[in-house]
Design an enzyme around this catalytic site. Structure first.
Site, PDB file in Angstrom:
ATOM      1  N   GLU A 189     -14.065  -0.475   6.759  1.00  0.00           N
ATOM      2  CA  GLU A 189     -14.029   0.795   6.018  1.00  0.00           C
ATOM      3  C   GLU A 189     -15.324   0.908   5.215  1.00  0.00           C
ATOM      4  OE1 GLU A 189     -10.254   1.937   4.160  1.00  0.00           O
ATOM      5  OE2 GLU A 189     -11.383   2.523   2.362  1.00  0.00           O
ATOM      6  N   ARG A 212       1.445   6.921  -6.684  1.00  0.00           N
ATOM      7  CA  ARG A 212       0.259   7.757  -6.905  1.00  0.00           C
ATOM      8  C   ARG A 212       0.559   9.207  -6.574  1.00  0.00           C
ATOM      9  NH1 ARG A 212      -5.247   6.613  -3.511  1.00  0.00           N
ATOM     10  NH2 ARG A 212      -3.740   6.627  -1.813  1.00  0.00           N
ATOM     11  N   ARG A 240     -11.645  13.613   1.426  1.00  0.00           N
ATOM     12  CA  ARG A 240     -12.615  12.785   2.167  1.00  0.00           C
ATOM     13  C   ARG A 240     -13.924  12.602   1.412  1.00  0.00           C
ATOM     14  NH1 ARG A 240      -9.463  10.028   5.633  1.00  0.00           N
ATOM     15  NH2 ARG A 240      -7.949  11.478   6.500  1.00  0.00           N
ATOM     16  N   TYR A 288       0.827  -1.212   0.000  1.00  0.00           N
ATOM     17  CA  TYR A 288       0.000   0.000   0.000  1.00  0.00           C
ATOM     18  C   TYR A 288       0.865   1.267   0.000  1.00  0.00           C
ATOM     19  CZ  TYR A 288      -3.170   3.686   1.555  1.00  0.00           C
ATOM     20  OH  TYR A 288      -3.876   4.864   1.670  1.00  0.00           O
ATOM     21  N   TYR A 326      -0.845  13.345   6.017  1.00  0.00           N
ATOM     22  CA  TYR A 326      -0.448  12.357   7.038  1.00  0.00           C
ATOM     23  C   TYR A 326       1.075  12.399   7.225  1.00  0.00           C
ATOM     24  CZ  TYR A 326      -4.911   9.607   6.898  1.00  0.00           C
ATOM     25  OH  TYR A 326      -6.200   9.164   6.980  1.00  0.00           O
TER      26      TYR A 326
HETATM   27  C1  3EB Z   1      -7.799   6.590   5.683  1.00  0.00           C
HETATM   28  O1  3EB Z   1      -8.651   7.387   6.027  1.00  0.00           O
HETATM   29  C2  3EB Z   1      -8.255   5.182   5.473  1.00  0.00           C
HETATM   30  O2  3EB Z   1      -5.483   5.335  -0.235  1.00  0.00           O
HETATM   31  O3  3EB Z   1      -7.068   5.929  -1.599  1.00  0.00           O
HETATM   32  C3  3EB Z   1      -9.445   5.606   2.744  1.00  0.00           C
HETATM   33  C4  3EB Z   1      -9.811   6.086   1.482  1.00  0.00           C
HETATM   34  C5  3EB Z   1      -8.161   5.124   2.948  1.00  0.00           C
HETATM   35  C6  3EB Z   1      -8.906   6.077   0.422  1.00  0.00           C
HETATM   36  C7  3EB Z   1      -6.661   5.617  -0.470  1.00  0.00           C
HETATM   37  C8  3EB Z   1      -7.258   5.119   1.889  1.00  0.00           C
HETATM   38  C9  3EB Z   1      -7.617   5.592   0.646  1.00  0.00           C
HETATM   39  O4  3EB Z   1      -6.603   6.884   5.561  1.00  0.00           O
HETATM   40  C10 3EB Z   1      -7.740   4.575   4.255  1.00  0.00           C
END
Ligand code: 3EB
Length: 336
Positions: free
Chosen positions: A330, A149, A216, A142, A203
């Protein structure tokens, strides 16, 4: 071109049969079943089959319909477009490290959007087998994917501003990494963040060399038509940047549902300059996908989701790994 149909086309339909009939209004179809097959044109429409169930499960097909569409293939990309919406699916061929091919395939997709004139990328889905396993360098697959990406967004961003769309990045039971996305030509798109979650693209480094590239949620509006669609990203039990309730399934469900409520709630929409006729709640969310790490957790998660969402909501449960090893569930969905 029939505009009403363009709009209704923005909605996925989970169909009862394995293989519904195709027609020229089909922008794309995605099979969530036991077999991976790279995207192809099938009876004139893009078709991607993801390995998201065990061999004896039937799965479901998601179909995106729109106005009369033109379909084509370009390298790894299989796509169709109708004048307002572009649907495109791609496979990222297998390799010991996925970063370079992820960057390359993403860049090809961005170029296609630009060339065809659908530059407003609003929703992407990424399905990543062995998502929590290490690649040849000992980097989690990942995180390797996220690096490629992120580089694609950065490189492309130097040429043309490309905001990060709502997205899902989730495991798969087999096959190669594959993604599909939707972009549009004239719809007004607004990208949303959640006030109690750190934007994923900021992050800290502890989660990998490059941050995940997504918002989001995305709101897509066609004002003249009074159309407002809200595409909610994969949402999990994360507050700030931290996973909360590491080994508590029901608490993770609750935090996830709260995160979605806050994201679509009145205050957050106002904060993002979005006006809706009425307040939005979990009861307005449809076309829901719930990804559950452990198959044995599905019945409890199903009960919780059935309570939280509207009785008529289409909810699909899939048993796959999630991008952080400590996440058990999720949830994504769409408000139309
Ligand atoms: C998060 O909030 C959970 O890598 O495209 C959620 C939605 C998550 C999309 C992505 C990852 C992705 O980090 C993981």
């Amino acid at each position: 071109m029939d505009y009403a149909n363009l709009i209704s086309g923005g909605h996925p339909q989970a169909l009862p049969e394995d293989r519904p009939l195709m027609n020229s209004r089909v922008l794309g179809m995605v099979n969530f079943g036991p077999v991976f097959r790279k995207p192809v044109l099938e009876e004139g429409s893009p078709f991607l089959s993801l390995r998201m169930t065990s061999a004896d499960e039937k799965g479901f097909v998601e179909q995106w319909t729109a106005g009369p569409a033109q379909a084509s293939v370009s390298g790894n990309l299989v796509y169709a477009h109708d004048g307002e919406y572009l649907f495109c699916a791609a496979e990222i061929p297998a390799s010991e490290r996925c970063r370079n091919l992820t960057r390359k395939t993403y860049l090809a997709a961005f170029e296609l959007m630009d060339e065809l004139g659908y530059p407003r990328l609003f929703r992407m889905w990424n399905y990543i087998p062995r998502i929590n396993e290490d690649n040849a360098d000992g980097l989690e697959i990942y995180r390797d994917f996220c690096a490629g990406r992120s580089e694609a967004f950065e490189l492309y961003g130097r040429r043309r501003h490309l905001p990060m769309p709502a997205a899902t990045g989730i495991g798969a039971q087999g096959g190669n990494i594959a993604f599909f996305f939707l972009s549009c030509r004239s719809g007004r798109v607004t990208f949303l963040e959640n006030p109690r979650q750190m934007p994923a693209y900021t992050y800290p480094r502890q989660y990998g060399p490059r941050s995940p590239s997504f918002a989001r949620a995305t709101c897509v509006q066609h004002d003249a038509l009074g159309v407002l669609n809200l595409y909610i990203s994969g949402t999990a039990s994360i507050i700030g940047h931290e996973t909360v309730h590491r080994s508590d399934l029901m608490r993770q469900c609750d935090v996830t549902l709260e995160n979605i409520s806050l994201l679509i709630g009145r205050d957050n929409l106002i904060r993002h300059g979005i006006e809706t006729p009425a307040d939005l709640t979990l009861r307005d969310v449809d076309f829901i996908k719930v990804y559950v790490r452990h198959a044995e957790d599905i019945p409890a998660v199903r009960r919780r989701c059935r309570e939280a969402f509207a009785p008529h909501a289409n909810i699909q449960f899939l048993n796959v790994d999630i991008c952080r090893s400590d996440l058990l569930v999720e949830i994504e969905g769409i408000i139309t």
